[in-house]
Design a protein around this motif. Sequence first.
Motif, mmCIF file in Angstrom:
data_model
loop_
_atom_site.group_PDB
_atom_site.id
_atom_site.type_symbol
_atom_site.label_atom_id
_atom_site.label_comp_id
_atom_site.label_asym_id
_atom_site.label_seq_id
_atom_site.Cartn_x
_atom_site.Cartn_y
_atom_site.Cartn_z
ATOM 1 N N HIS A 1124 0.839 -1.199 0.000
ATOM 2 C CA HIS A 1124 0.000 0.000 0.000
ATOM 3 C C HIS A 1124 0.872 1.246 0.000
ATOM 4 O O HIS A 1124 0.633 2.188 -0.751
ATOM 5 C CB HIS A 1124 -0.887 -0.031 1.248
ATOM 6 C CG HIS A 1124 -1.631 1.245 1.523
ATOM 7 N ND1 HIS A 1124 -2.858 1.512 1.000
ATOM 8 C CD2 HIS A 1124 -1.300 2.336 2.269
ATOM 9 C CE1 HIS A 1124 -3.273 2.700 1.408
ATOM 10 N NE2 HIS A 1124 -2.346 3.220 2.181
ATOM 11 N N PHE A 1125 1.896 1.256 0.837
ATOM 12 C CA PHE A 1125 2.723 2.464 0.940
ATOM 13 C C PHE A 1125 3.698 2.606 -0.217
ATOM 14 O O PHE A 1125 4.271 3.656 -0.409
ATOM 15 C CB PHE A 1125 3.469 2.495 2.276
ATOM 16 C CG PHE A 1125 2.570 2.904 3.412
ATOM 17 C CD1 PHE A 1125 2.200 4.234 3.561
ATOM 18 C CD2 PHE A 1125 2.049 1.967 4.289
ATOM 19 C CE1 PHE A 1125 1.347 4.624 4.580
ATOM 20 C CE2 PHE A 1125 1.192 2.351 5.308
ATOM 21 C CZ PHE A 1125 0.842 3.680 5.458
ATOM 22 N N ARG A 1229 -0.108 2.458 14.423
ATOM 23 C CA ARG A 1229 0.144 3.872 14.115
ATOM 24 C C ARG A 1229 1.415 4.361 14.799
ATOM 25 O O ARG A 1229 2.233 5.061 14.217
ATOM 26 C CB ARG A 1229 -1.056 4.707 14.587
ATOM 27 C CG ARG A 1229 -0.909 6.190 14.269
ATOM 28 C CD ARG A 1229 -1.946 7.027 14.990
ATOM 29 N NE ARG A 1229 -1.667 7.139 16.419
ATOM 30 C CZ ARG A 1229 -2.456 7.775 17.281
ATOM 31 N NH1 ARG A 1229 -3.591 8.298 16.882
ATOM 32 N NH2 ARG A 1229 -2.135 7.847 18.563
ATOM 33 N N ASP A 1230 1.580 3.983 16.099
ATOM 34 C CA ASP A 1230 2.721 4.505 16.864
ATOM 35 C C ASP A 1230 3.916 3.558 16.861
ATOM 36 O O ASP A 1230 4.841 3.722 17.662
ATOM 37 C CB ASP A 1230 2.281 4.811 18.307
ATOM 38 C CG ASP A 1230 1.233 5.916 18.333
ATOM 39 O OD1 ASP A 1230 1.016 6.520 17.262
ATOM 40 O OD2 ASP A 1230 0.623 6.162 19.384
ATOM 41 N N LEU A 1272 6.883 -2.437 9.772
ATOM 42 C CA LEU A 1272 5.918 -1.333 9.685
ATOM 43 C C LEU A 1272 6.519 -0.015 10.164
ATOM 44 O O LEU A 1272 5.914 1.037 9.998
ATOM 45 C CB LEU A 1272 4.668 -1.642 10.518
ATOM 46 C CG LEU A 1272 3.808 -2.795 10.023
ATOM 47 C CD1 LEU A 1272 2.583 -2.964 10.912
ATOM 48 C CD2 LEU A 1272 3.361 -2.537 8.590
ATOM 49 N N GLN A 1273 7.728 -0.101 10.776
ATOM 50 C CA GLN A 1273 8.261 1.108 11.406
ATOM 51 C C GLN A 1273 8.529 2.230 10.417
ATOM 52 O O GLN A 1273 8.460 3.393 10.774
ATOM 53 C CB GLN A 1273 9.548 0.775 12.159
ATOM 54 C CG GLN A 1273 9.249 0.194 13.515
ATOM 55 C CD GLN A 1273 10.521 -0.042 14.291
ATOM 56 O OE1 GLN A 1273 11.203 -1.018 14.052
ATOM 57 N NE2 GLN A 1273 10.836 0.846 15.214
ATOM 58 N N GLU A 1274 8.852 1.874 9.165
ATOM 59 C CA GLU A 1274 9.235 2.949 8.233
ATOM 60 C C GLU A 1274 8.024 3.681 7.657
ATOM 61 O O GLU A 1274 8.179 4.648 6.926
ATOM 62 C CB GLU A 1274 10.095 2.376 7.103
ATOM 63 C CG GLU A 1274 9.417 1.238 6.385
ATOM 64 C CD GLU A 1274 10.315 0.611 5.305
ATOM 65 O OE1 GLU A 1274 10.532 1.300 4.303
ATOM 66 O OE2 GLU A 1274 10.754 -0.530 5.500
#
Length: 1289
Positions: A1124-1125, A1229-1230, A1272-1274
């Motif tokens: 997605h990103f 999210r965080d 997912l961190q990036e």
Amino acid sequence: MTTGFSSGSSRFADYFVICGLDTESGLEPDELSALCQYIEDTKFRDGARGKLARSNEGENFEQSPLRRTFKSKVLAHYPDNVEWNPFDQDAVGMLCMPKGLSFRTQTDSREPQFHSFIITREDGSRTYGFALTFFEEVTSKQICSAMQTLYHMHNAEQYDILHTPTSPKGPEKQGLPQTRPVLHAAPAISRLQRFNSYDISRDTLYVSKCICLITPMAFAQACRKVLEQLHQAVSSPLPPPLPLESYIYNILYEVPLPPSGRSLKFSGVYGPIVCQRPSTSELPLFDFAISEMFNLLGVENVLQLFTCALLELQILLYSQHYQRLMTVAESITALMFPFQWQHVYVPILPASLLHFLDAPVPYLMGLHSNGQDDRTKLELPQEANLCFVDIDNQFIELPEELPQFPNKLEFIQEISEVLMSFGVSPEGNVHSSNSQARYTFRSVDMVSDNRNGNLGLPLSSYPLRENETIARLQALVKRTGISLGKLEVREDASCNKDPRVQCDEEELKMHQLNIQVREVFANRFTQMFADYEVFVIQPSHDKESWFTNRDQMQNFDKASFLSDQPEPYLPFLSRFLETQMFASFIDSKILCHDDEEKEHTLRVFDARVDKIRMLNVRTPTLRTSMYQKCTNIEEAEKAIEMRVAKIDHTALHPHLLDMKIGQGRYEQGFFPRLQSDVLSTGPTSNKWAKRSAPAQWRRRDRQKQHAEHLYLDNDQREKYIQEARNLGTTIRQPKLSNLSPSVIAQTNWKFVEGLLKECRNKTKRMLVEKMGREAVELGHGEVSITGVEENTLIASLCDLLERIWSHGLQIKQGKSALWSHLLHYQDSKEKNATPGGLGPPGFIHDTERRKSDGGGSAMPPLRISLIQDMRHIQNIGEIKTDVGKARAWVRLSMEKKLLSRHLKQLLSDHELTKKLYKRYAFLRCDDEKEQFLYHLLSFNAVDYFCFTNVFTTIMIPYHVVIVPSKKLGGSMFTANPWVCVSGELSETGVLQVPRNTLEITFECQNLGKLTTVQMGHDNSGLYAKWLVECVVVRNEITGHTYKFPCGRWLGKGVDDGSLERILVGELMTPTTENDERMCRTPPMQQSPGMMRRFVTISPSSKPKLNTGQIQEGVGEAINGIVKHFHKPEKERGSLTLLLCGEYGLVWALEQVFLHGFKSPRLFKNIFIWDFLEKAQVYFESAEQREATPDENWQTRVRHFCRFMRAINSTSRNIGKDGKFQMLVCLGARDHLLHHWIALLADCPITSQMYEDVALIKDRSLVNSLIRVLQTLQEFNITLEASLIKGVGI
């Protein structure tokens, strides 16, 4: 040095032509232009033309005999024929005198007029013509008396029309007192008569005559001088030094073309004439004054016109001056370097070819205006994609949605600086521009004035028209500090010019200004396409097979190229890459291997690109939208100055020919019939033998000059040219010969074939792009289409439909031919609608439509109705124009997968089609029409959101239905339900749903693609427990229906005690019983993964997965988010779906925690949330005991407990699973999820509540899970508001 011909050159001019009145055949009305005149008249809304027109019948009022057009003839041409350029009598005759003969009397002005024209051959090569039209006295008595007779007839008619009382029928003498009744009758008459009368006894009659040179190359300035000096020779009282034949013989046979990179001097009648030709490393030859175009239109308009030309729209130039039409057309096409205009190109459209304006292809044409009609009188068949340029009034009408040229402001600034340094106002100056650009005097005067101290004008006090571009320019100018001081430098430099310069200063100035402006334009393309070679897709097969499959091949990697470009460039570039001129440019790149094979433009362009890349060595500057000015102006100018300072070749001087005594005499004021015996053949002595050598090298030279075809070996090129001829799309110029109906029919047939072919290629391209994209979402291949690009493709489909609908059009209202047809259809249907009929008129009741799985019974299907879809568009206030409405309707029909069906229905009204279209129109060719509709049908195979995504601010009605479970009676349910619908663009807020019907319809601003529905109830009444199967929401305009599955209870003390849930939906696939639809790819948002194989039960009945399947599930969920990103921002689907949807991240982590979870008692459900709450209690107590001093551990624990407390204290009534969903979303999210998994795996509570085989207790599995979650961190994950409403973190 005096030079003869080398075998590699060819001669300066091919023919000398004289056109005019043939006294033998007398006055013949020009039927063609008369016919056109008649057609024009019938088209005009008020039925007649001109200011004095009152009558619809008979002769047109102001067309007095002097103003009528008569047939002109080619009186003579020398030589009879040259093999390499056969003489085309019809074309030359039409273009030398496009309006036929015109007559004047001694009272009219009779200035000679110069104009140039172009004849394009079928293979795309060109011949240029330069014509000087002047007036000669009519000596033939018959012609004079014929004109007198015509006047008698005309005056008689005119009097009848005005119902004058007793009045003499003869022509009124100019000076005599007029009889009262006439005066009394109408002042108009006396006015008319004074201007248009002809009296044989009193007036001298003059008729136009034209002398013309036909040349292989466009040396406009030199040809103009030759013709003007010849004319001067016959009009001056003293005879010329030699007979005219000598000069004409000289120019035809003894003056060569200058070789490339050289200059040539030859003799006119009164003075030397210099012409020069650029070398192979310079920009190609261009000899028209570009400054004139800027004077006529102004920089801003020129740039808009330039953009239209690059995007291959239809361009119509309009002016009373033929030379202006030609100058603007040639200048615009010259500025396109390295690209070449590939379509119909007729800078001067003869009156007899007006029907060509409905050609359904891109064209660049020039239309002569008579100076009396304004634009509103001009009814054009198609205006949807038309750029209309009224040159004389400095006015330009642009098509809608024209993208901006990249870096437009800085570009305008750079061009303006060049113009101002020559004293040309960037604003344009209609009145200063005579038919020849006379800018030099202005700037010289200014500068000399400046020296005397009279002129301290800063730029801002130029007489500029106020408009915002100029205001912005002035601001730029102040910043860059350019002033007239700079002008002075430039002039002084030219005053101290090399005194040896051979051509006059005016001409040198023109060349300097031309080359400077052209270099600035060329530099834009070298900057924009500096690394285009990287993206050229070389064919994998041999040339021959590449050639045969040319249509299907992609020759340029557009997606990658665009992804590298700065965002502001995309709207323009994505459309430009789709043009024929770009495709041909890349083709010629593919077809040539080494520099030798390259055609001239490509060689020059590549050399420049290499130079830029050497300077930049692929530095990021190529990527940014930083504006880089042109740097090679000076060397280009130097080359010209050098050539002009030192003339390389001098041609033979004109000399006496072998003529009989008495030949070559002539009468002053009359251009003589020349001696054909001396002019029909060139020199034959041995010395010149090689000049008439086989025409092959000439042909080769011509092919080099006009290398508009690709460089293949000759047989292949011939074959290619043949193919090009057979394609409807490559009609470069209409046949200028006999316009028999059969020729017109044949041309139209070519158009029909071309349109069909274009339709086939467009639909195929759009499908491949779209399928490509959906295939990616199914896990194959790479994404190939971006939002900008999809928009471009759809816009070009709308353009194609407009062109098809305007082909052969008879009746049109408004600017869009398609919308006009739809309106006619709507009218006819609404008239015929019977009051007792079912539903609104024009509806087709189609029960198969929109039967949806699951929610099918919940919603009656939307009716299919062409007229209803039109009404939707008509109700959208934001769309103001017809063209806009037609485009919106096409987008809506594509989104509903009804385009082919609607158009079929529209065309099924044969009576209407017959009424609106001529017999040869595309829409009346049945086979082609069927094939065309069939091509459009293929769009049903893919999902488009081209309406929803474009009209984001319009109001749309939505229909919501809540479907309770049939198993447990929802009829007893007493509470009041509510929903809140969210989409990619916005959300609705809370909407109350009536308990008895469980459905509502509401209108709100376009929500975009729908993502979530929050639903719940107020827990009131005796029985507030409710099992909901799903919620179905439909967009009432596009018919898109979304299903939000639930399958859970809402109520206290049942399931997880939730009173509200967040449901994630997806688009439903309409299934129809009869499979008229084509195969369909899955809907756009889903990225279905491997999990479909394992999970066949709905997520609510907990499926038992093994650890391998769970790991794979987590991997796929994360993978979906990563993909997605990696998409361009405009392309990303719904992130909510990837987090909370079926097999999303929440579901995957739920499986992790459910694996090996101990369930204490048979009937009590334990939720993951219960486990998390226990862990929280443990951590809080551990933290107080400070059992572990590790700071990292403490921070993680603090975060975890804070989030747990915030979610537990929310005012919303979401149940335990809802809270778990919220926690996962916030953790994602965080970027805390992997920390929390590590915490929980080590927590003692875990060992109590999980069996030993549980995934969470397996060290290596937990570590791999943590590693996956760390990816997912990036990413910067933004959550939809509905997911975290009420949690203040």
